[in-house]
Design an enzyme around this catalytic site. Structure first.
Site, mmCIF file in Angstrom:
data_model
loop_
_atom_site.group_PDB
_atom_site.id
_atom_site.type_symbol
_atom_site.label_atom_id
_atom_site.label_comp_id
_atom_site.label_asym_id
_atom_site.label_seq_id
_atom_site.Cartn_x
_atom_site.Cartn_y
_atom_site.Cartn_z
ATOM 1 N N GLY A 377 45.576 43.565 44.250
ATOM 2 C CA GLY A 377 45.149 43.471 42.861
ATOM 3 C C GLY A 377 43.646 43.374 42.771
ATOM 4 O O GLY A 377 42.946 43.212 43.770
ATOM 5 N N GLU A 378 43.143 43.476 41.548
ATOM 6 C CA GLU A 378 41.704 43.428 41.301
ATOM 7 C C GLU A 378 41.444 42.414 40.207
ATOM 8 O O GLU A 378 42.026 42.485 39.121
ATOM 9 C CB GLU A 378 41.187 44.804 40.866
ATOM 10 C CG GLU A 378 39.689 44.863 40.663
ATOM 11 C CD GLU A 378 38.914 44.954 41.981
ATOM 12 O OE1 GLU A 378 37.765 44.503 42.032
ATOM 13 O OE2 GLU A 378 39.484 45.481 42.956
ATOM 14 N N GLY A 380 38.410 39.671 38.166
ATOM 15 C CA GLY A 380 37.100 39.800 37.556
ATOM 16 C C GLY A 380 35.969 39.718 38.555
ATOM 17 O O GLY A 380 34.875 40.223 38.299
ATOM 18 N N PHE A 381 36.199 39.092 39.708
ATOM 19 C CA PHE A 381 35.126 38.891 40.676
ATOM 20 C C PHE A 381 35.388 39.576 42.007
ATOM 21 O O PHE A 381 34.662 39.361 42.972
ATOM 22 C CB PHE A 381 34.905 37.398 40.907
ATOM 23 C CG PHE A 381 34.696 36.642 39.632
ATOM 24 C CD1 PHE A 381 33.610 36.927 38.813
ATOM 25 C CD2 PHE A 381 35.584 35.666 39.231
ATOM 26 C CE1 PHE A 381 33.414 36.239 37.642
ATOM 27 C CE2 PHE A 381 35.393 34.981 38.055
ATOM 28 C CZ PHE A 381 34.303 35.269 37.254
ATOM 29 N N VAL A 384 41.846 41.607 45.921
ATOM 30 C CA VAL A 384 42.678 40.809 46.824
ATOM 31 C C VAL A 384 43.463 41.766 47.701
ATOM 32 O O VAL A 384 44.076 42.720 47.202
ATOM 33 C CB VAL A 384 43.626 39.885 46.044
ATOM 34 C CG1 VAL A 384 44.477 39.060 47.004
ATOM 35 C CG2 VAL A 384 42.847 38.972 45.111
ATOM 36 N N ASP A 495 42.201 28.843 33.439
ATOM 37 C CA ASP A 495 42.610 30.252 33.427
ATOM 38 C C ASP A 495 44.102 30.375 33.727
ATOM 39 O O ASP A 495 44.524 31.175 34.564
ATOM 40 C CB ASP A 495 41.799 31.049 34.442
ATOM 41 C CG ASP A 495 41.778 32.547 34.113
ATOM 42 O OD1 ASP A 495 42.170 32.913 32.985
ATOM 43 O OD2 ASP A 495 41.382 33.337 34.983
#
Length: 691
Positions: A377-378, A380-381, A384, A495
């Protein structure tokens, strides 16, 4: 040796004494708990060890045992030293109604590691003995029984007893006959402590009624309810199995007494594995320590006042030397940090006591140079990646912070310094970190079932059934209770969302991504941030407007997640009308119309428990109230989900539909939130009831 002071010899001998390791474990989680006969693990509505089954008059006998599945050292055959230990557990013995037959209670025991409940050990035998093994010294069993049945050898049906190789207690204490609050089988929570001092051979039992069921902040009573002198070295083997056992009897009436253990902590001390006197070799002439002491005119076991003073001075001198070394080392490291060691020295020292450091080479190899094919996955920073560590073949998830991301570096430091302190079954475990070659990397345990949002909204995945969804909701709530209430300082996640909830192989939910987390004091003021942390759609109004961070903002986010799980809708669907695009407002309107269950996810095909569905949706609405102080604490949310309290109603006066539940949404900024829920698919799962 003529001038060698015997006190100095004593100090040197201390360095040759070995120790058997201490033991510490907790339940939950259920790791390393083995179940025998009718014992089992209960997952909902609350994790528990179930020792017997609820049965009918067709099968009237039940007995079971649950034990820690690793040997625990109790004494050492070289030093003859015995361990100290303490165990604290919370249990409930419940009876369905007055027309059902009682069971026999439960016991916490120590036995040989190969122990299993013997056959025909139901009824008064408590799953520990039977007619042929009772009173046999070969049993090597010590147990504390919490008895709820008056057998022919008992004086009453409500007592605590100490059993040694027999079901007939060597000592017991009645708990009272006239007060329901003192009855072990009243269905309420009880907390018990068992402590043993290996030096004095003194065993103590403490007991406390705990109506709330909250064992986190409970204190042990000052006075034990039962004490007994017992030398465990004379009864038990060196290594034992520790566990719980229980049984029900053979009555004409159906037996429905339940025996459950909800929490369990065990801690034992290290045991000296050798004796200093035994470790000192004799001389060629056969002299031992006693002959050596006779040469000096003293016996080591009876040191003079001068020797005692010398020992004290020697210890003080060693302490001063050690303290001086620590000061020198700190000064040396400080000077070293000021030199050209690289820009990550400060981080290395900050993380020195955290999870271990990985090399960049190993993580690059593990992820095939961060191959896109292994990307999970991608965020905001950064991305993974799935990886397999070289050497151990351990599967891990590696988070790679994007280059040049200043916010990503802050997230990296926050993640390591906060999550590395946490230990909870519903939080993702951080295994380690890496900062070299201008890279910032975090290594987590790998959870094979991915994020919760994929299971809720990906049409290619089989939809989660209702049992799984309700358990996942309880898991997330449990994680937030831990973060908000069970630590020295409150941790606000900031979050909470379905994409940050990851599922393991058994679909247990774990909350992750602590890059935005903040530490605040309990009952302290909300912290302020220059920019709102979190994700639009989950963001509490006070966070977006005033930048306030508090546990209440996490509660709001959890409320949105609860509605997502129940309804199968994302927080915002911009393809719908302005009034219905937000899931909170949509469910609120149905609640006012008395049509709350119409909001249930159509992919469930009607296969859900209506009481649980109603509770989860009401919890979602209560948590998403606009006024932060009106939202319930997560501990109360858990009580609602576990049916420990009546279902509250949502106060109509606290909702104003003329106001939005969150800031106005920009279609560009909301991004994926505009994706609607998946199309309906019927499942073959049947409707189940709560109890």
């Amino acid at each position: 040796m003529g001038n060698f002071h015997p006190a100095m010899l004593c100090l040197l001998l201390l360095f040759f004494v070995g120790f058997a390791g201490s033991v510490n474990f907790n339940f939950p989680p259920q790791t390393d708990i083995r179940f025998y006969r009718d014992a089992s693990f209960q997952r909902t509505p609350q994790d528990a060890i179930m020792l017997t089954r609820n049965i009918t008059n067709l099968h009237p006998e039940s007995y079971g045992c649950a034990a820690y599945d690793k040997p625990i050292p109790i004494w050492n055959n070289v030093s003859n030293a015995v361990a100290n230990f303490t165990t604290h557990f919370q249990f409930v013995i419940g009876k369905a109604n007055n027309n059902s037959s009682p069971g026999s209670g439960l016991a916490v025991f120590m036995a040989p590691f190969d122990f299993q409940p013997p056959s025909a050990s139901s009824g008064w035998w408590l799953g520990l003995f039977n007619g042929s093994t009772d009173k046999a010294p070969s049993n090597q069993i010590v147990a504390i029984e919490f008895d709820t049945f008056k057998d022919h050898f008992d004086e009453d049906d409500n007592h605590i007893g100490i059993d040694i190789n027999s079901i007939v207690s060597v000592d017991k204490i009645p708990l009272g006959k006239n007060s329901e609050n003192q009855s072990l089988k009243n269905g309420l929570y009880w907390d018990a402590w068992v402590e043993y001092n290996g030096r004095t051979n003194w065993l103590e039992v403490f007991l406390l009624s705990n109506p709330s069921g909250n064992s986190n902040n409970i204190s042990k009573p000052e006075t034990p309810i039962l004490g007994f002198n017992i030398n465990l070295r004379e009864i038990l083997p060196e290594n034992v199995r520790v566990g719980f056992s229980s049984s029900t009897g053979s009555s004409q009436l159906p037996t429905s007494e339940s025996h459950k253990v909800y929490t369990w902590n065990f801690t034992s001390s290290e045991i000296p594995s050798s004796s200093p006197m035994q470790d000192v070799p004799s001389s060629k002439t056969g002299q031992n320590i006693s002959s050596l002491s006779s040469k000096t005119g003293q016996n080591i076991s009876s040191l003079s006042r001068t020797n005692a003073i010398f020992i004290a001075l020697s210890i003080c001198l060693l302490a001063v030397c050690g303290f001086s070394f620590v000061l020198w080392y700190c000064y040396f490291k400080t000077r070293q940090n000021r030199g050209p060691r690289g820009r990550y020295v400060e981080l290395e020292e900050q993380f020195a006591q955290r999870p271990r450091s990985f090399s960049y080479a190993d993580l690059s190899t593990a992820t095939h140079s961060f191959s896109e094919n292994l990307k999970l996955g991608e965020g905001g920073f950064g991305g993974v990646y799935r990886g397999i560590l070289p050497g151990t073949n351990e599967v891990v998830a590696v988070k790679r912070i994007s280059h040049g991301s200043r916010q990503g570096k802050r997230e990296y430091v926050s993640e390591v310094t906060i999550i590395s302190r946490l230990r909870h079954r519903n939080l993702i475990q951080l295994l380690g970190w890496c900062h070299e070659s201008s890279e910032l990397l975090l290594v987590y345990e790998f959870l094979p079932n991915g994020s919760l949002d994929k299971h809720l909204f990906d049409e290619e995945k089989e939809p989660l059934d209702w049992d799984q969804r309700y358990k996942i909701s309880c898991d997330i709530a449990s994680a937030l209770v831990y973060l908000h209430d069970e630590l020295d300082n409150c941790i606000v996640h900031r979050d909470v969302k379905t994409s940050n909830v990851i599922l393991d192989s058994s679909l247990n939910a774990k909350l992750g991504d602590f890059g935005l987390a903040r530490i605040v004091k309990h009952d302290g003021p909300a912290s302020h941030t220059t920019s709102p942390g979190g994700t639009l759609g989950y963001l509490a109004p006070e966070c977006a407007v005033a930048g306030k961070t508090s546990p209440e903002s996490d509660v709001f986010s959890f409320g949105v997640v609860a509605l997502e799980i129940a309804c199968g809708r994302r927080p915002v669907d911009l393809r719908l009308s302005e009034h219905n695009c937000r899931v909170v407002e949509w469910v609120w309107d149905l609640y006012k119309q008395g049509k709350l269950l119409d909001a249930a996810d159509k992919r469930l095909g009607g296969n859900f428990n209506e009481e649980e569905m109603q509770r989860l949706m009401v919890v979602g609405l209560l948590c998403c109230q606009q006024e932060p102080k009106a939202r319930p604490e997560m501990r109360y949310v858990m009580k609602i989900l576990r049916f420990d309290v009546e279902l509250p109603s949502v106060p109509l006066c606290l909702y104003d539909t003329s106001k939005t539940f969150s800031p106005p949404l920009d279609p560009v900024s909301i991004g994926a939130a505009s994706v609607s829920s998946s199309s309906n698919r019927n499942t073959s799962r049947s409707l189940r009831s709560m109890h």
